[in-house]
Motif scaffolding. Structure first.
Motif, PDB file in Angstrom:
ATOM      1  N   ASN A   1      11.422 -29.863  47.167  1.00 26.61           N
ATOM      2  CA  ASN A   1      10.518 -31.007  47.213  1.00 26.61           C
ATOM      3  C   ASN A   1       9.964 -31.246  48.611  1.00 26.61           C
ATOM      4  O   ASN A   1       9.121 -32.101  48.806  1.00 26.61           O
TER       5      ASN A   1
ATOM      6  N   LYS B   1      17.680 -43.327  52.301  1.00 24.95           N
ATOM      7  CA  LYS B   1      17.377 -44.092  51.081  1.00 24.95           C
ATOM      8  C   LYS B   1      18.427 -45.179  50.867  1.00 24.95           C
ATOM      9  O   LYS B   1      18.104 -46.325  50.527  1.00 24.95           O
TER      10      LYS B   1
ATOM     11  N   ALA C   1      12.166 -48.466  41.823  1.00 27.56           N
ATOM     12  CA  ALA C   1      12.349 -47.046  42.150  1.00 27.56           C
ATOM     13  C   ALA C   1      11.874 -46.737  43.558  1.00 27.56           C
ATOM     14  O   ALA C   1      10.971 -47.384  44.081  1.00 27.56           O
TER      15      ALA C   1
ATOM     16  N   GLU D   1       9.993 -43.951  45.038  1.00 26.70           N
ATOM     17  CA  GLU D   1       9.204 -42.820  44.571  1.00 26.70           C
ATOM     18  C   GLU D   1       9.288 -41.623  45.512  1.00 26.70           C
ATOM     19  O   GLU D   1       9.299 -40.467  45.081  1.00 26.70           O
ATOM     20  N   ARG D   2       9.371 -41.913  46.813  1.00 28.15           N
ATOM     21  CA  ARG D   2       9.422 -40.821  47.770  1.00 28.15           C
ATOM     22  C   ARG D   2       9.994 -41.284  49.096  1.00 28.15           C
ATOM     23  O   ARG D   2       9.774 -42.409  49.527  1.00 28.15           O
TER      24      ARG D   2
ATOM     25  N   ASP E   1       8.013 -44.716  49.927  1.00 26.07           N
ATOM     26  CA  ASP E   1       7.072 -45.229  48.932  1.00 26.07           C
ATOM     27  C   ASP E   1       7.923 -45.694  47.763  1.00 26.07           C
ATOM     28  O   ASP E   1       8.663 -44.896  47.168  1.00 26.07           O
ATOM     29  N   ALA E   2       7.846 -46.974  47.460  1.00 24.95           N
ATOM     30  CA  ALA E   2       8.740 -47.522  46.442  1.00 24.95           C
ATOM     31  C   ALA E   2       8.057 -48.615  45.624  1.00 24.95           C
ATOM     32  O   ALA E   2       6.968 -49.073  45.954  1.00 24.95           O
ATOM     33  N   ASP E   3       8.723 -49.003  44.550  1.00 28.18           N
ATOM     34  CA  ASP E   3       8.230 -50.071  43.672  1.00 28.18           C
ATOM     35  C   ASP E   3       9.324 -51.128  43.529  1.00 28.18           C
ATOM     36  O   ASP E   3      10.485 -50.780  43.303  1.00 28.18           O
TER      37      ASP E   3
ATOM     38  N   GLU F   1       3.745 -51.759  44.320  1.00 26.95           N
ATOM     39  CA  GLU F   1       3.911 -50.605  45.204  1.00 26.95           C
ATOM     40  C   GLU F   1       4.024 -51.074  46.646  1.00 26.95           C
ATOM     41  O   GLU F   1       3.278 -51.933  47.083  1.00 26.95           O
TER      42      GLU F   1
ATOM     43  N   HIS G   1       4.850 -49.511  50.807  1.00 26.04           N
ATOM     44  CA  HIS G   1       4.903 -48.316  51.642  1.00 26.04           C
ATOM     45  C   HIS G   1       5.412 -48.728  53.019  1.00 26.04           C
ATOM     46  O   HIS G   1       4.736 -49.452  53.742  1.00 26.04           O
TER      47      HIS G   1
END
Length: 214
Positions: A60, A91, A141, A143-144, A164-166, A188, A190
């Motif tokens: 990834n 994270k 989540a 996301e990245r 990048d998350a929600d 969203e 960032h």
């Protein structure tokens, strides 16, 4: 094997949860304080060191091209550094720090962030309490998580990660009434966080030294 004390704490903390609690700034949520310097602790990814340090990434590829030379410098200074573990650790740190901020848990923040960052968090928490507001945020989540910069300055290694998350965010008053936001809609976010560690120190912790929005 993981050399960061932070992870040991995180492991026990996260065992109590079946979902990730990540934080982000939204229109409803109190913004994270951004003093001159504030960053989060993180961890690294398994690799083998040969004659020339090289950065090995997962399929990834959690590394931007511009960060590779900086990561090589970190690996040269600390052969135990592991990129994959660092990303996973960042994270967890991101999750824990934001959850502590949302809850106003200054004790937890004290060992996750540097003093100047902690001061900014403490001020924001105090303002929130004075207004009688409580944050009821939920991570949906991450996301990245991508390493976008890395460097070694003297004895200090610094690694910057973009998240990048929600999240779903709600602000309540002291009686529990919703003032703003919704737990049914994710927003969203960032964030760009920088983690730092003195590579010559016996303290294995990476700490948050700076935060910003992407």
């Amino acid at each position: 094997m993981f050399y960061v004390i932070l992870f040991a704490m995180i492991a026990g903390f996260l065992a109590l949860r079946l979902y990730s609690v990540l934080g982000k700034r939204t229109g409803h949520e109190q913004a994270l304080p951004k003093p001159a310097e504030e960053r989060v602790g993180a961890q690294a990814m398994p690799r083998t060191i040969d004659m020339t340090p090289e950065v090995r990434e997962s399929a990834n590829r959690p590394i931007e091209a511009g960060a590779e030379s900086g990561l090589r410098a970190v690996i040269s200074a600390d052969s135990s550094f592991d990129v994959a573990q660092f990303v996973e650790g960042s994270k967890s740190a991101y999750r824990m720090i934001l959850e502590a901020f949302w809850k106003g848990d200054e004790e937890t923040l004290a060992w996750l962030v540097e003093d100047e960052v902690r001061g900014g968090f403490a001020e924001a928490i105090a303002e929130r309490k004075a207004a009688g507001h409580v944050l009821d945020n939920r991570l949906v989540a991450i996301e990245r998580a991508m390493i976008i910069d890395a460097s070694v300055e003297g004895k200090v290694a610094r690694i910057t990660v973009r998240f990048d998350a929600d999240i779903a965010a709600v602000t309540r008053d002291q009686d529990g009434n919703v003032v703003a936001g919704s737990l049914s809609d994710a927003v969203e976010t960032h964030d760009i966080w920088t983690f730092a560690r003195n590579l010559r120190s016996d303290d294995p912790n990476w700490k948050l030294v700076e935060t910003d929005e992407a």
